[in-house]
Motif scaffolding. Sequence first.
Motif, short mmCIF file in Angstrom:
data_model
loop_
_atom_site.label_atom_id
_atom_site.label_comp_id
_atom_site.label_asym_id
_atom_site.label_seq_id
_atom_site.Cartn_x
_atom_site.Cartn_y
_atom_site.Cartn_z
N ALA A 287 0.64 -1.27 0.08
CA ALA A 287 -0.40 0.11 -0.03
C ALA A 287 1.08 1.34 0.25
O ALA A 287 1.75 1.64 0.85
N SER A 288 0.64 2.49 -0.53
CA SER A 288 1.74 2.54 -1.34
C SER A 288 1.12 4.72 -0.35
O SER A 288 -0.26 4.64 -1.04
N TYR A 289 1.36 5.30 -0.40
CA TYR A 289 0.87 6.08 0.35
C TYR A 289 2.50 7.29 -0.06
O TYR A 289 3.31 7.13 0.07
N ARG A 290 1.90 9.25 -0.41
CA ARG A 290 2.81 9.98 -0.36
C ARG A 290 4.21 10.34 0.64
O ARG A 290 3.78 9.85 1.61
N GLY A 291 5.42 9.65 -0.20
CA GLY A 291 6.55 9.33 0.96
C GLY A 291 6.92 8.03 1.32
O GLY A 291 8.31 8.17 2.71
N GLY A 292 5.88 7.11 0.87
CA GLY A 292 6.57 5.46 1.16
C GLY A 292 6.18 4.50 0.74
O GLY A 292 4.54 4.47 0.36
N SER A 293 6.34 3.48 1.47
CA SER A 293 4.73 2.15 0.78
C SER A 293 5.17 1.44 2.19
O SER A 293 5.60 1.58 3.10
N LEU A 294 3.83 0.96 2.61
CA LEU A 294 3.78 -0.80 3.48
C LEU A 294 3.59 -1.74 2.44
O LEU A 294 2.87 -1.69 1.78
N HIS A 295 4.93 -3.08 3.22
CA HIS A 295 4.26 -4.07 2.76
C HIS A 295 4.49 -5.01 3.80
O HIS A 295 4.81 -5.56 4.74
N GLU A 296 3.41 -5.83 3.56
CA GLU A 296 2.69 -6.12 4.58
C GLU A 296 2.46 -7.77 4.43
O GLU A 296 1.49 -7.91 2.91
N ARG A 297 1.87 -8.64 5.21
CA ARG A 297 1.30 -10.14 4.72
C ARG A 297 0.09 -9.85 6.05
O ARG A 297 0.90 -9.95 7.10
N SER A 298 -1.13 -10.11 5.11
CA SER A 298 -1.61 -10.19 6.39
C SER A 298 -2.66 -10.97 6.59
O SER A 298 -2.60 -12.23 5.46
N ARG A 299 -2.75 -12.10 7.67
CA ARG A 299 -4.01 -13.03 8.01
C ARG A 299 -5.05 -12.46 8.04
O ARG A 299 -5.66 -11.52 8.92
N PHE A 300 -5.97 -13.04 7.32
CA PHE A 300 -7.47 -13.26 7.31
C PHE A 300 -8.19 -14.90 7.75
O PHE A 300 -7.48 -16.07 7.58
N GLU A 301 -9.54 -14.67 8.62
CA GLU A 301 -10.03 -15.56 8.80
C GLU A 301 -11.17 -15.01 8.67
O GLU A 301 -12.15 -14.07 8.89
N ARG A 302 -12.80 -16.15 8.36
CA ARG A 302 -13.50 -16.40 8.16
C ARG A 302 -14.50 -16.38 9.73
O ARG A 302 -14.31 -17.06 10.65
N VAL A 303 -15.13 -15.45 10.26
CA VAL A 303 -16.24 -15.58 11.05
C VAL A 303 -17.24 -15.65 11.37
O VAL A 303 -17.81 -14.78 10.19
N ASP A 304 -18.43 -16.00 11.71
CA ASP A 304 -20.01 -16.37 11.37
C ASP A 304 -20.19 -16.38 9.55
O ASP A 304 -20.56 -15.29 9.13
N GLY A 305 -18.97 -16.55 8.43
CA GLY A 305 -19.30 -16.51 8.02
C GLY A 305 -18.42 -15.16 6.73
O GLY A 305 -18.85 -15.26 6.14
N ALA A 306 -18.14 -14.16 7.75
CA ALA A 306 -17.29 -13.16 7.54
C ALA A 306 -16.33 -12.98 7.32
O ALA A 306 -14.97 -13.11 8.35
N TRP A 307 -15.15 -12.94 6.07
CA TRP A 307 -13.66 -12.28 6.32
C TRP A 307 -13.66 -11.47 7.62
O TRP A 307 -13.85 -10.21 7.45
N VAL A 308 -12.38 -11.35 7.98
CA VAL A 308 -12.35 -10.58 8.57
C VAL A 308 -10.42 -10.12 9.74
O VAL A 308 -10.28 -11.19 8.79
N TYR A 309 -9.47 -9.52 8.68
CA TYR A 309 -9.02 -9.35 9.18
C TYR A 309 -8.04 -9.72 11.12
O TYR A 309 -8.53 -9.20 12.32
N VAL A 310 -7.39 -10.19 10.68
CA VAL A 310 -6.68 -10.71 12.20
C VAL A 310 -5.15 -10.06 12.25
O VAL A 310 -5.49 -9.31 13.65
N ASP A 311 -4.40 -10.36 11.75
CA ASP A 311 -3.18 -9.31 11.82
C ASP A 311 -2.03 -9.06 11.13
O ASP A 311 -2.21 -10.15 9.80
N GLY A 312 -0.12 -8.82 10.78
CA GLY A 312 0.47 -8.73 10.08
C GLY A 312 1.63 -8.75 10.34
O GLY A 312 1.96 -8.56 11.29
N ASP A 313 2.57 -9.11 9.56
CA ASP A 313 3.80 -9.22 9.59
C ASP A 313 4.09 -8.29 8.61
O ASP A 313 3.80 -8.30 7.25
N PHE A 314 5.00 -7.47 8.58
CA PHE A 314 6.10 -6.47 7.76
C PHE A 314 6.55 -7.15 7.05
O PHE A 314 7.64 -7.65 7.53
N LEU A 315 6.88 -6.69 5.91
CA LEU A 315 7.99 -7.60 5.12
C LEU A 315 9.22 -6.48 4.33
O LEU A 315 9.00 -5.04 4.25
N GLU A 316 9.96 -6.77 4.46
CA GLU A 316 11.41 -6.30 4.28
C GLU A 316 11.27 -4.72 5.31
O GLU A 316 11.34 -4.63 6.03
#
Length: 124
Positions: free
Chosen positions: A95-124
């Motif tokens: 994800a890029s923003y003015r002045g930098g970017s965020l490189h992440e591997r995010s984990r997702f799970e399904r709760v009651d059928g709906a995808w939700v974000y769990v957490d993530g690891d920053f890369l590099e």
Amino acid sequence: MSTRTCPCGLPLSYDACCGRFHAGAAKAPTAELLMRSRYSAFVKGDTGYLLRTWHPRTRPERLDLDPRTRWTGLEILDGTDGSAFHSTGTVTFRASYRGGSLHERSRFERVDGAWVYVDGDFLE
Ligand SMILES: [Zn+2]
């Protein structure tokens, strides 16, 4: 980029893409689409959506976004599982923003059928 194009980068209008998830009219069917809709929610400053799509186990009490951040684009780099047939998945993105970017591997799970974000690891 036209203002009619969804901030997540798919060639659709915001309303036809992430907007319908933000409005609660539909739920993201895959981890990648949830990830895209969360990026668009950061762009739009929709903290309610970000909290609603956060796993109850890892969700912060509140979320303060920095209104000075100017998001400029999202690139999906990789993903595992996360389809309608899975209950977990990962999405690797930049994800890029003015002045930098965020490189992440995010984990997702399904709760009651709906995808939700769990957490993530920053890369590099
Ligand atoms: Zn979108």
